[in-house]
Design a protein around this motif. Structure first.
Motif, PDB file in Angstrom:
ATOM      1  N   TYR A 427       0.836  -1.199   0.000  1.00 54.81           N
ATOM      2  CA  TYR A 427       0.000   0.000   0.000  1.00 54.81           C
ATOM      3  C   TYR A 427       0.873   1.253   0.000  1.00 54.81           C
ATOM      4  N   PHE A 428       0.537   2.210  -0.852  1.00 57.31           N
ATOM      5  CA  PHE A 428       1.217   3.502  -0.897  1.00 57.31           C
ATOM      6  C   PHE A 428       0.169   4.604  -0.812  1.00 57.31           C
ATOM      7  N   SER A 429       0.459   5.625  -0.013  1.00 51.65           N
ATOM      8  CA  SER A 429      -0.402   6.806  -0.023  1.00 51.65           C
ATOM      9  C   SER A 429      -0.039   7.663  -1.242  1.00 51.65           C
ATOM     10  N   ARG A 430      -0.910   8.603  -1.572  1.00 55.59           N
ATOM     11  CA  ARG A 430      -0.632   9.469  -2.724  1.00 55.59           C
ATOM     12  C   ARG A 430       0.630  10.312  -2.526  1.00 55.59           C
ATOM     13  N   PRO A 431       0.841  10.931  -1.338  1.00 60.39           N
ATOM     14  CA  PRO A 431       2.104  11.677  -1.161  1.00 60.39           C
ATOM     15  C   PRO A 431       3.341  10.786  -1.299  1.00 60.39           C
ATOM     16  N   ALA A 432       3.251   9.533  -0.829  1.00 60.82           N
ATOM     17  CA  ALA A 432       4.397   8.625  -0.959  1.00 60.82           C
ATOM     18  C   ALA A 432       4.678   8.314  -2.425  1.00 60.82           C
ATOM     19  N   LEU A 433       3.617   8.136  -3.224  1.00 60.48           N
ATOM     20  CA  LEU A 433       3.801   7.896  -4.660  1.00 60.48           C
ATOM     21  C   LEU A 433       4.452   9.101  -5.332  1.00 60.48           C
ATOM     22  N   ALA A 434       3.968  10.287  -5.001  1.00 58.73           N
ATOM     23  CA  ALA A 434       4.534  11.498  -5.600  1.00 58.73           C
ATOM     24  C   ALA A 434       6.009  11.637  -5.256  1.00 58.73           C
ATOM     25  N   SER A 435       6.361  11.307  -4.017  1.00 59.58           N
ATOM     26  CA  SER A 435       7.760  11.391  -3.595  1.00 59.58           C
ATOM     27  C   SER A 435       8.638  10.435  -4.399  1.00 59.58           C
ATOM     28  N   ILE A 436       8.139   9.234  -4.662  1.00 59.77           N
ATOM     29  CA  ILE A 436       8.910   8.250  -5.444  1.00 59.77           C
ATOM     30  C   ILE A 436       9.065   8.718  -6.885  1.00 59.77           C
ATOM     31  N   LEU A 437       7.976   9.195  -7.486  1.00 61.71           N
ATOM     32  CA  LEU A 437       8.005   9.582  -8.897  1.00 61.71           C
ATOM     33  C   LEU A 437       8.849  10.831  -9.139  1.00 61.71           C
ATOM     34  N   CYS A 438       9.063  11.643  -8.111  1.00 65.08           N
ATOM     35  CA  CYS A 438       9.888  12.845  -8.261  1.00 65.08           C
ATOM     36  C   CYS A 438      11.363  12.586  -7.969  1.00 65.08           C
ATOM     37  N   ASN A 439      11.669  11.465  -7.332  1.00 66.42           N
ATOM     38  CA  ASN A 439      13.025  11.222  -6.830  1.00 66.42           C
ATOM     39  C   ASN A 439      13.960  10.787  -7.965  1.00 66.42           C
ATOM     40  N   PRO A 440      15.035  11.544  -8.243  1.00 69.12           N
ATOM     41  CA  PRO A 440      15.946  11.159  -9.329  1.00 69.12           C
ATOM     42  C   PRO A 440      16.871  10.004  -8.977  1.00 69.12           C
ATOM     43  N   ILE A 441      16.766   9.455  -7.761  1.00 68.62           N
ATOM     44  CA  ILE A 441      17.590   8.294  -7.414  1.00 68.62           C
ATOM     45  C   ILE A 441      17.205   7.088  -8.264  1.00 68.62           C
ATOM     46  N   TYR A 442      15.976   7.104  -8.828  1.00 71.52           N
ATOM     47  CA  TYR A 442      15.492   5.959  -9.603  1.00 71.52           C
ATOM     48  C   TYR A 442      15.873   6.032 -11.088  1.00 71.52           C
ATOM     49  N   VAL A 443      16.354   7.187 -11.568  1.00 72.35           N
ATOM     50  CA  VAL A 443      16.574   7.361 -13.005  1.00 72.35           C
ATOM     51  C   VAL A 443      18.003   6.976 -13.384  1.00 72.35           C
ATOM     52  N   LYS A 444      18.145   6.378 -14.554  1.00 74.18           N
ATOM     53  CA  LYS A 444      19.471   6.150 -15.131  1.00 74.18           C
ATOM     54  C   LYS A 444      19.880   7.462 -15.804  1.00 74.18           C
ATOM     55  N   ALA A 445      20.571   8.286 -15.042  1.00 74.63           N
ATOM     56  CA  ALA A 445      20.776   9.682 -15.436  1.00 74.63           C
ATOM     57  C   ALA A 445      21.734   9.797 -16.626  1.00 74.63           C
ATOM     58  N   ASP A 446      21.224  10.356 -17.725  1.00 75.37           N
ATOM     59  CA  ASP A 446      22.047  10.615 -18.898  1.00 75.37           C
ATOM     60  C   ASP A 446      22.037  12.113 -19.193  1.00 75.37           C
ATOM     61  N   LEU A 447      22.477  12.496 -20.380  1.00 69.63           N
ATOM     62  CA  LEU A 447      22.593  13.906 -20.722  1.00 69.63           C
ATOM     63  C   LEU A 447      21.237  14.608 -20.735  1.00 69.63           C
ATOM     64  N   ASP A 448      20.159  13.865 -21.072  1.00 69.70           N
ATOM     65  CA  ASP A 448      18.818  14.475 -21.056  1.00 69.70           C
ATOM     66  C   ASP A 448      18.436  14.909 -19.640  1.00 69.70           C
ATOM     67  N   ILE A 449      18.816  14.112 -18.653  1.00 71.30           N
ATOM     68  CA  ILE A 449      18.547  14.473 -17.253  1.00 71.30           C
ATOM     69  C   ILE A 449      19.348  15.715 -16.876  1.00 71.30           C
TER      70      ILE A 449
END
Length: 714
Positions: A427-449
């Motif tokens: 279970y995830f609350s809406r604020p918890a989901l927003a926090s995950i989707l905004c967090n750049p720790i999850y992205v494979k950061a390339d030049l576009d990032i």
């Protein structure tokens, strides 16, 4: 001695799950309210059913899945205590104890259902081992009804009979206790029993102090007795008030209280009040230290302390620095010392903040719980021990699913929450989901990032060459920065992390740009009547146009006019006619991109964005040039330069904001290629895909009955 099987229920309403969870799962370091807990033995506690996340979230999720409505007085969960008499556990091995509680838990699980169990944990760190089993009282037909499951007093008696019959099959030494319906007794909560034991111990200590008074030690012993009485009386009054709820005899405790009060009054001969005032003053002054620099490191705190001294005609004398506050010079010197003490405290705080900031810029993990989808493992960076994030395969797949779902234009946080609940995922609350989707720790950061954060005004520590499409990024709030970091990235800090990312930069950017866009309109709402919903706005007031109508006749109406008549409206706009005009415009707009030359043009940067970036560079250069002229400048020149820099800085902020807005709306050539096939078969494309195409091509539509103005992303 009799060995009884013990089963007790406690209903809970409202939201008391957090303190109960902290107790059951031993989330505290100390438990002052329960001295029986030996935290050194907490490692021997074990779960029969492990909790799936936080108690409250699981309880709320089960209630929502069942479709139940709740009232303020609804019983949301039941806490069950299962144990036996202390004598039963003597000479029992840990395996035998575990088998006992496993069987007891099976009895409860069979009655209330495994899917409704929040947690089942056995505590081995108290005097008597016991099981806490918490469950949501849902019936087989998915009704929240603790009354039906537990029943009335007669049904509770049957619960006890059935539990004893089930347990005695394997443990014949266990006996059934006497029923409360026969004895008329009412159960006293464990916390009150332990409080009574503590009060009895205190009473015996007071009695011993009073009995030990003699002519040689009268002063010292009286002070000791008074100190104990000062603590004992309030606790006893509170305890007596709580016991009024229960039909138990408290005659002995009250008599003991009266005897102690009488003996104390007799020993003091009416001087109790004066002694208590003196004890209060001594209690307030007992924390004063010998050294002046340890008295206080706050001028305000020190001033309050000195005021308290003056109320009681107390002068402060330092035994080491020879300060005496009874003289003007002594008070002055002491105030000077306190100023430097506060300076030292603020300097220490600043050093701590500087150290935190310095470590964060080097890519160190700065503590806290690991983001969902990761766990931490030790690592060395520049010879310093720290930790890095490592992906958990199962959780990482769930994180990827979140990003894939939210990247779709019509998907909201609520859609993801419901999907996870229906499929039994965490279970995830809406604020918890927003926090995950905004967090750049999850992205494979390339030049576009790199380009995205640069365009948003974020301070990027690493060079562009470090963005290789492998690692994630740490995002830290800028020093002194406040406000929302979901929609305002300017001034905050981005650092490459040593951990690998989970999702592609393209997928992450779709979600991140959607969240940024949600600041101005709610793209996550479900459209029903038109695929232009969320994009089309009134050409006069720029407020949203909503679909209204019936019997096959649907029109766009200005929401502001509908609310308060303050807008004259967009005129007559039939939805089918408007959609046809927008479709024709999309076909015309996309046609140049279907040629080789058009695709090459698509690869070029947005001319507006380029012009703004060039102007921003020029403004920054002018500011730096003006700053260089400040050295040796006279007052007139300083005044002129300051005003000019202030003007240029205002222009710089405007440019950064415009660049950020344009960067959010840019569409890539790959996306142009992706949507080109949809327009050829528009009638066969489903409703959600039409919305997706519109979201990729169009930023906004401003329409009236006279004209339609489309703001394109391409």
């Amino acid at each position: 001695m009799a060995q009884h099987a013990i089963l007790r229920f406690e209903k809970h309403k409202g939201n008391p799950a957090r303190p109960l969870e902290a107790h059951h799962e031993r989330q505290k370091k100390q438990y002052a309210s329960n001295p029986d807990i030996d935290t050194s033995r907490s490692k021997y506690n074990f779960h029969i059913v492990k909790p799936e996340g936080r108690y409250y979230h699981f309880i709320q999720s089960r209630i929502e899945q069942a479709g139940c409505r709740t009232r303020k007085d609804s019983t949301r969960f039941v806490d069950t205590l299962i144990t036996a008499s202390p004598e039963f556990f003597k000479k029992k091995s840990p395996k035998e104890i575990q088998a006992l509680f496993q069987r007891a838990a099976e009895f409860l699980i069979g009655r209330v259902g495994r899917e409704n169990i929040v947690s089942a944990v056995v505590h081995m760190d108290e005097k008597t081992p016991h099981l806490h089993l918490t469950f949501v009282p849902l019936t087989k037909d998915n009704r929240l009804c603790a009354k039906e499951i537990l029943g009335n007093r007669a049904n509770l008696t049957k619960w006890q009979d059935d539990f004893h019959a089930y347990m005695v099959e394997k443990y014949p030494d266990l006996e059934r206790g006497e029923s409360a319906s026969k004895t008329g007794r009412k159960h006293i909560p464990t916390r009150l029993f332990k409080q009574a034991v503590s009060l009895s111990k205190q009473a015996r200590a007071i009695e011993a102090a009073l009995d030990g008074i003699n002519p040689l030690n009268a002063g010292k012993k009286k002070e000791e007795a008074l100190s104990l009485l000062k603590k004992w009386f309030p606790q006893m009054e509170d305890f007596s008030g709580q016991l009024k709820k229960y039909k138990v005899t408290i005659k002995d405790l009250l008599e003991e209280n009266e005897k102690l009060e009488a003996r104390a009054k007799a020993s003091e001969s009416g001087k109790m009040k004066d002694r208590m005032e003196r004890a209060k003053l001594e209690s307030e002054l007992q924390n004063i230290q010998r050294l002046v620099d340890r008295i206080s490191r706050s001028i305000l705190d020190f001033a309050n302390m000195m005021e308290l001294f003056q109320q009681y005609n107390v002068e402060f004398v330092s035994s080491t620095e020879k300060f005496d506050t009874s003289t003007p010079m002594g008070r002055t010197m002491l105030n000077i010392c306190i100023v430097f003490a506060q300076l030292e405290r603020e300097t220490i705080q600043k050093r701590g903040a500087d150290a935190y900031y310095s470590r964060s810029l080097k890519g160190f993990r700065m503590g806290g719980k690991a983001p969902y989808g990761f766990h931490t493992e030790p690592i060395k960076i520049d010879g310093i021990n720290t930790k890095k994030l490592v992906a958990n395969p199962e959780e990482a797949e769930q994180v990827k699913l979140m990003f894939e779902m939210y990247a779709e234009p019509g998907t909201s946080y609520g859609d993801i929450v419901r999907h996870f609940a229906e499929h039994g995922i965490k279970y995830f609350s809406r604020p918890a989901l927003a926090s995950i989707l905004c967090n750049p720790i999850y992205v494979k950061a390339d030049l576009d990032i790199y380009k995205f954060f640069k365009s948003q005004g974020t301070v990027i520590v690493n060079d562009a060459a470090d963005f290789t499409g492998m690692n994630g990024c740490y995002f830290y709030r800028g020093r002194g920065m406040k406000g929302d970091t979901k929609h305002n990235l300017q001034g905050h800090t981005l650092v490459m992390a040593p951990s690998e990312g989970l999702v592609s930069s393209e997928l992450w950017l779709k979600c991140r740009k959607k969240i940024l866009a949600n600041a101005s309109y709610q793209a996550g709402r479900k459209a029903v009547n038109t695929w232009l919903a969320g994009k089309i706005k009134c050409g006069r007031c720029q407020k949203a146009l909503k679909a209204e109508g019936s019997y096959g006749r649907w029109y766009f109406r200005c929401s502001k006019r509908s609310d308060n008549k303050s807008c004259e409206g967009a005129g007559t706009l039939r939805i089918p006619d408007t959609e046809a005009v927008i479709y024709a415009a999309m076909v015309k707009k996309l046609k140049p991109f279907q040629t080789i030359k058009g695709r090459k043009n698509a690869m070029k940067s947005n001319p507006k964005l380029t012009a703004l970036q060039v102007e921003l560079a020029q403004v920054q250069h002018e500011i730096e040039t003006l700053i260089d002229t400040l050295t040796g400048a006279n007052p007139v020149l300083l005044s002129y330069v300051n005003s000019k820099i202030e003007e240029l800085d205002g222009r710089k902020q405007e440019l950064v904001k415009k660049i950020a807005e344009l960067s959010v709306d840019i569409i890539s050539p790959e996306q142009v290629k992706e949507i080109s096939g949809y327009l050829d078969t528009w009638e066969d494309v489903d409703f959600d895909d039409k919305r997706r195409v519109v979201d990729l091509m169009i930023s906004a539509i401003y329409a009236t009955s006279e004209s339609i103005n489309i703001i394109w992303k391409i």
